[in-house]
Structures are given as C-alpha cells and as structure tokens.
Scaffold this motif. Structure first.
Motif, PDB file in Angstrom:
ATOM      1  N   GLY A   4       5.079  17.609  -7.570  1.00 18.47           N
ATOM      2  CA  GLY A   4       3.798  17.591  -7.391  1.00 18.47           C
ATOM      3  C   GLY A   4       3.039  18.797  -8.428  1.00 18.47           C
ATOM      4  N   GLU A   5       3.820  19.445  -9.219  1.00 20.96           N
ATOM      5  CA  GLU A   5       3.327  20.341 -10.218  1.00 20.96           C
ATOM      6  C   GLU A   5       2.520  19.689 -11.586  1.00 20.96           C
ATOM      7  OE1 GLU A   5       6.636  22.948 -10.721  1.00 20.96           O
ATOM      8  OE2 GLU A   5       6.637  23.215  -8.957  1.00 20.96           O
ATOM      9  N   THR A   6       2.862  18.349 -11.455  1.00 20.47           N
ATOM     10  CA  THR A   6       2.398  17.586 -12.643  1.00 20.47           C
ATOM     11  C   THR A   6       1.312  16.432 -12.441  1.00 20.47           C
ATOM     12  OG1 THR A   6       4.070  16.185 -12.796  1.00 20.47           O
ATOM     13  CG2 THR A   6       4.267  18.118 -14.149  1.00 20.47           C
ATOM     14  N   THR A   7       0.650  15.932 -13.487  1.00 21.09           N
ATOM     15  CA  THR A   7      -0.218  14.852 -13.228  1.00 21.09           C
ATOM     16  C   THR A   7       0.878  13.419 -13.140  1.00 21.09           C
ATOM     17  OG1 THR A   7      -0.423  14.279 -15.396  1.00 21.09           O
ATOM     18  CG2 THR A   7      -2.041  15.631 -14.401  1.00 21.09           C
ATOM     19  N   VAL A   8       0.395  12.235 -12.752  1.00 18.25           N
ATOM     20  CA  VAL A   8       1.264  11.210 -12.798  1.00 18.25           C
ATOM     21  C   VAL A   8       1.586  10.800 -14.316  1.00 18.25           C
ATOM     22  CG1 VAL A   8       1.296   8.745 -12.184  1.00 18.25           C
ATOM     23  CG2 VAL A   8       0.289  10.209 -10.503  1.00 18.25           C
ATOM     24  N   LYS A   9       0.707  10.840 -15.056  1.00 13.56           N
ATOM     25  CA  LYS A   9       1.014  10.777 -16.615  1.00 13.56           C
ATOM     26  C   LYS A   9       2.164  11.510 -17.091  1.00 13.56           C
ATOM     27  CE  LYS A   9      -1.156  10.782 -21.162  1.00 13.56           C
ATOM     28  NZ  LYS A   9       0.267  11.458 -21.875  1.00 13.56           N
ATOM     29  N   GLU A  10       1.870  12.921 -16.756  1.00 11.44           N
ATOM     30  CA  GLU A  10       2.858  13.912 -17.476  1.00 11.44           C
ATOM     31  C   GLU A  10       4.468  13.702 -16.787  1.00 11.44           C
ATOM     32  OE1 GLU A  10       1.142  17.423 -16.277  1.00 11.44           O
ATOM     33  OE2 GLU A  10      -0.036  17.712 -18.027  1.00 11.44           O
ATOM     34  N   ALA A  23       9.994   9.910  -9.485  1.00 11.37           N
ATOM     35  CA  ALA A  23       9.872  10.213  -8.072  1.00 11.37           C
ATOM     36  C   ALA A  23       9.999  11.759  -7.784  1.00 11.37           C
ATOM     37  CB  ALA A  23      10.855   9.379  -7.252  1.00 11.37           C
ATOM     38  N   THR A  24      11.390  12.183  -8.572  1.00 13.34           N
ATOM     39  CA  THR A  24      11.554  13.603  -8.393  1.00 13.34           C
ATOM     40  C   THR A  24      10.296  14.555  -8.761  1.00 13.34           C
ATOM     41  OG1 THR A  24      13.729  13.238  -8.516  1.00 13.34           O
ATOM     42  CG2 THR A  24      12.946  15.674  -8.933  1.00 13.34           C
ATOM     43  N   ARG A  25       9.829  14.105  -9.989  1.00 15.67           N
ATOM     44  CA  ARG A  25       8.595  14.838 -10.518  1.00 15.67           C
ATOM     45  C   ARG A  25       7.309  14.844  -9.723  1.00 15.67           C
ATOM     46  NH1 ARG A  25      11.906  14.096 -14.960  1.00 15.67           N
ATOM     47  NH2 ARG A  25      12.034  15.866 -16.432  1.00 15.67           N
ATOM     48  N   LEU A  26       7.294  13.438  -9.432  1.00 16.97           N
ATOM     49  CA  LEU A  26       5.965  13.289  -8.224  1.00 16.97           C
ATOM     50  C   LEU A  26       6.352  14.307  -6.948  1.00 16.97           C
ATOM     51  CD1 LEU A  26       5.386   9.533  -8.711  1.00 16.97           C
ATOM     52  CD2 LEU A  26       3.692  11.541  -9.588  1.00 16.97           C
ATOM     53  N   HIS A  49       0.918  -1.243   0.066  1.00 16.74           N
ATOM     54  CA  HIS A  49      -0.162   0.023   0.071  1.00 16.74           C
ATOM     55  C   HIS A  49       0.876   1.234   0.149  1.00 16.74           C
ATOM     56  CE1 HIS A  49      -3.408  -2.662   0.612  1.00 16.74           C
ATOM     57  NE2 HIS A  49      -2.858  -3.293   1.802  1.00 16.74           N
ATOM     58  N   THR A  50       1.956   1.057  -0.660  1.00 10.80           N
ATOM     59  CA  THR A  50       2.970   2.211  -0.933  1.00 10.80           C
ATOM     60  C   THR A  50       2.570   3.275  -1.899  1.00 10.80           C
ATOM     61  OG1 THR A  50       4.819   0.807  -0.395  1.00 10.80           O
ATOM     62  CG2 THR A  50       5.217   2.708  -1.151  1.00 10.80           C
ATOM     63  N   PRO A  51       2.519   4.500  -1.400  1.00 13.92           N
ATOM     64  CA  PRO A  51       2.203   5.584  -2.479  1.00 13.92           C
ATOM     65  C   PRO A  51       3.221   5.486  -3.406  1.00 13.92           C
ATOM     66  CG  PRO A  51       2.381   6.534  -0.099  1.00 13.92           C
ATOM     67  CD  PRO A  51       2.611   5.236  -0.168  1.00 13.92           C
ATOM     68  N   LEU A  52       2.730   5.831  -4.743  1.00 13.81           N
ATOM     69  CA  LEU A  52       3.763   5.954  -5.905  1.00 13.81           C
ATOM     70  C   LEU A  52       4.865   6.646  -5.805  1.00 13.81           C
ATOM     71  CD1 LEU A  52       3.115   4.318  -8.526  1.00 13.81           C
ATOM     72  CD2 LEU A  52       2.011   6.574  -9.552  1.00 13.81           C
ATOM     73  N   LYS A  53       5.077   7.801  -5.331  1.00 10.64           N
ATOM     74  CA  LYS A  53       6.370   8.333  -5.055  1.00 10.64           C
ATOM     75  C   LYS A  53       7.305   7.529  -4.287  1.00 10.64           C
ATOM     76  CE  LYS A  53       7.206  11.418  -1.997  1.00 10.64           C
ATOM     77  NZ  LYS A  53       7.101  12.371  -1.245  1.00 10.64           N
ATOM     78  N   GLU A  54       7.030   6.815  -3.255  1.00 14.39           N
ATOM     79  CA  GLU A  54       7.801   6.115  -2.234  1.00 14.39           C
ATOM     80  C   GLU A  54       8.133   4.723  -3.191  1.00 14.39           C
ATOM     81  OE1 GLU A  54       6.341   5.594   1.706  1.00 14.39           O
ATOM     82  OE2 GLU A  54       5.608   7.780   1.661  1.00 14.39           O
TER      83      GLU A  54
END
Length: 171
Positions: free
Chosen positions: A82-88, A76-79, A50-55
């Motif tokens: 927090g300025e973009t969507t996961v897809k971007e 991970a850096t882009r996530l 149940h780990t968040p995507l960034k972690e």
C-alpha cells in the motif's frame, strides 16, 4: 583422440546454442498467449467478480505458469504494502520480472501503457483498456509466430553447422 573429443564438445556446444536460440523463439508466442489469458481473467475478475485488484492479481498468480505468475505475485505484494500507486506497483513488478520473460521491447511498452490506466477509472474504461492491450498483444503474438516459423528450424541447423565449420577451420 583428443581432436575427436574436442570436435564432439564443439558440436555439442554450438548445437546447444542453436537449440537455445530456437527455444527463445518458441517461448515468446507461448508467453504472449498466457499473458492474453491473464488479461482475460483479470477482465472477468474486474467486470463480473467485482474483485479488488490485489485479490485478482493473487488469483492470477495461482493460475499462471512461471515466469508470468511472478509478475502478478510481485504486483499483488506491492499493492498489499500500500505504499505506492497502482501504476508504480505495476511498473516496478514488470521491471523486476522482465529479465525472466522472453518478451521484447514492444511488449514492454504495451504493458507499461496498460499499467498507466490500471486502477484509475471505472470498470468499463478498464475493460476497454484491457481489450485494447489484448489487441496489441494479439498483433505481437502474430509477429512472434511468424518469426518462430521462419527462424526456429534455421537456428537449430545453424548451431550444428557453425560447429562443423569451426571444426573444419581448426583441423
């Protein structure tokens, strides 16, 4: 004397080029296997940890060898920003590291399709998407292994033989 030195340099250069082409053929299946392992780890992190995507991306960054670890590090850096969507974030990370990978356009398409669904649905749909992506990568890996078996030895020989031909033509 200079002719022999020139001939030796030509043989070394063309042989090196042949070995470099053969190395690229052998690197692609290895990177595809590593990518499949990364997706299995991502699936485990999502489903059972149940780990968040960034972690999860940060953990994968530490587990994977270069250059695939750079993909997950950039993701991970882009996530984290927090300025973009996961897809971007996925697409930008993939574009950033693509030139360092030995993968082909087919794999790029598979990975961009994977990125479109990443983080959009519940964990069971993400698990299905990961399994679908792994099946596509399995097919690509099988093709890459076939190409490696057919052409790796030929590339090495072709490099050396093209050097010999060039020397004969220049003499």
């Amino acid at each position: 004397m200079f002719k022999l030195l020139g001939a030796a340099i030509i043989i070394m250069a063309t042989t090196w080029a042949g070995f470099e082409a053969a190395r690229k053929l052998s690197t692609r299946p290895r990177q595809l296997r590593q990518l499949k392992v990364a997706l299995q780890s991502l699936e485990a992190e999502i489903m059972y940890g149940h780990t968040p995507l960034k972690e999860a991306a940060q953990k994968l960054q530490k587990q994977l060898p270069k250059p695939l670890n750079h993909l997950f590090a950039a993701f991970a850096t882009r996530l984290d920003q927090g300025e973009t969507t996961v897809k971007e974030a996925w697409d930008e990370s993939l574009t950033e590291v693509w030139s360092t990978l030995s993968l082909k356009q087919g794999e790029y398409e598979i990975l961009t399709q994977f990125g479109e669904m990443l983080g959009k649905s519940d964990k069971y749909h993400q698990q299905k998407q990961i399994m679908l992506t792994m099946a596509h990568l399995e097919r690509e890996e099988s093709e890459a292994i076939d190409l490696q078996g057919k052409y790796e030895k030929m590339m090495k020989s072709l490099g050396f033989l093209s050097g010999l031909l060039l020397i004969i033509l220049l003499m």
